[in-house]
Design a protein around this motif. Structure first.
Motif, PDB file in Angstrom:
ATOM      1  N   GLN A   3       0.844  -1.188   0.000  1.00 25.69           N
ATOM      2  CA  GLN A   3       0.000   0.000   0.000  1.00 25.69           C
ATOM      3  C   GLN A   3       0.879   1.238   0.000  1.00 25.69           C
ATOM      4  OE1 GLN A   3      -2.688   0.294   3.337  1.00 25.69           O
ATOM      5  NE2 GLN A   3      -4.125   1.571   2.190  1.00 25.69           N
ATOM      6  N   LEU A   4       0.547   2.197  -0.853  1.00 22.53           N
ATOM      7  CA  LEU A   4       1.219   3.487  -0.891  1.00 22.53           C
ATOM      8  C   LEU A   4       0.168   4.553  -0.609  1.00 22.53           C
ATOM      9  CD1 LEU A   4       3.229   1.664  -2.504  1.00 22.53           C
ATOM     10  CD2 LEU A   4       3.775   3.682  -3.853  1.00 22.53           C
ATOM     11  N   SER A  21       4.113  13.767   0.872  1.00 22.16           N
ATOM     12  CA  SER A  21       4.694  12.607   1.528  1.00 22.16           C
ATOM     13  C   SER A  21       4.046  11.342   0.987  1.00 22.16           C
ATOM     14  CB  SER A  21       4.479  12.670   3.038  1.00 22.16           C
ATOM     15  OG  SER A  21       5.052  13.814   3.603  1.00 22.16           O
ATOM     16  N   CYS A  22       4.797  10.271   0.996  1.00 25.63           N
ATOM     17  CA  CYS A  22       4.270   8.977   0.577  1.00 25.63           C
ATOM     18  C   CYS A  22       4.809   7.916   1.522  1.00 25.63           C
ATOM     19  CB  CYS A  22       4.677   8.662  -0.848  1.00 25.63           C
ATOM     20  SG  CYS A  22       4.228   7.000  -1.403  1.00 25.63           S
ATOM     21  N   CYS A  95       2.425   8.741  -6.107  1.00 27.67           N
ATOM     22  CA  CYS A  95       3.636   8.094  -5.632  1.00 27.67           C
ATOM     23  C   CYS A  95       3.713   6.702  -6.256  1.00 27.67           C
ATOM     24  CB  CYS A  95       3.578   7.989  -4.108  1.00 27.67           C
ATOM     25  SG  CYS A  95       4.900   7.071  -3.343  1.00 27.67           S
ATOM     26  N   ALA A  96       4.925   6.267  -6.566  1.00 28.05           N
ATOM     27  CA  ALA A  96       5.126   4.943  -7.131  1.00 28.05           C
ATOM     28  C   ALA A  96       6.355   4.306  -6.507  1.00 28.05           C
ATOM     29  CB  ALA A  96       5.286   5.028  -8.647  1.00 28.05           C
ATOM     30  N   ALA A  97       6.350   2.981  -6.457  1.00 25.91           N
ATOM     31  CA  ALA A  97       7.471   2.265  -5.848  1.00 25.91           C
ATOM     32  C   ALA A  97       7.762   0.993  -6.616  1.00 25.91           C
ATOM     33  CB  ALA A  97       7.165   1.939  -4.387  1.00 25.91           C
ATOM     34  N   TRP A 113       1.489   1.654  -7.038  1.00 29.63           N
ATOM     35  CA  TRP A 113       1.070   3.050  -7.169  1.00 29.63           C
ATOM     36  C   TRP A 113       0.121   3.425  -6.038  1.00 29.63           C
ATOM     37  CZ3 TRP A 113       2.748   6.261 -11.091  1.00 29.63           C
ATOM     38  CH2 TRP A 113       3.486   5.641 -12.091  1.00 29.63           C
ATOM     39  N   GLY A 114       0.217   4.694  -5.628  1.00 26.81           N
ATOM     40  CA  GLY A 114      -0.748   5.223  -4.684  1.00 26.81           C
ATOM     41  C   GLY A 114      -1.984   5.729  -5.409  1.00 26.81           C
TER      42      GLY A 114
END
Length: 123
Positions: A3-4, A21-22, A95-97, A113-114
């Motif tokens: 989860q983002l 912020s993320c 936001c992505a991770a 992705w958020g």
């Protein structure tokens, strides 16, 4: 479950600042964490990324000198400090991770992705 969650968006006047912020949970994101944005009627575009586990950064040309990405890898946090905001920065910021090696400036590099946070800059 990964989860983002983004936060920090809002309404600001031109020339002002915001800090996004993320917070990422449910995994370890050893590769890239980044920010993209999508304005109404436009495709999503790259803004900034912290790559190689946080040892390098990338920026889109249109934010260089105004935005700064930072990251706390131990806590899976990534920030986007946005200064000198312009009306054309108005968009939903995502936001992505990623856990995979890749070019942090491309959407395809990211697995997670958020939901996005709205940034509105008034003139």
């Amino acid at each position: 479950q990964v989860q983002l969650v983004e936060s920090g968006g809002g309404l600001v006047q031109a020339g002002g600042s915001l800090r996004l912020s993320c917070a990422a949970s449910g995994g370890t994101f050893s590769s890239s964490m980044g920010w993209f944005r999508q304005a109404p009627g436009k495709e999503r575009e790259f803004v900034a990324a912290s790559t190689w586990g946080g040892t390098s950064t990338l920026y889109a040309d249109f934010v260089k000198g105004r935005f700064t990405i930072s990251r706390d890898s131990a806590k899976n946090l990534v920030y986007l400090q946005m200064n000198s905001l312009k009306p054309e920065d108005t968009a939903v910021y995502y936001c992505a991770a990623s856990t995979l090696a890749g070019d942090g400036s491309h959407e395809g590099s990211y697995e997670y992705w958020g939901q996005g946070t709205q940034v509105t800059v008034s003139s």
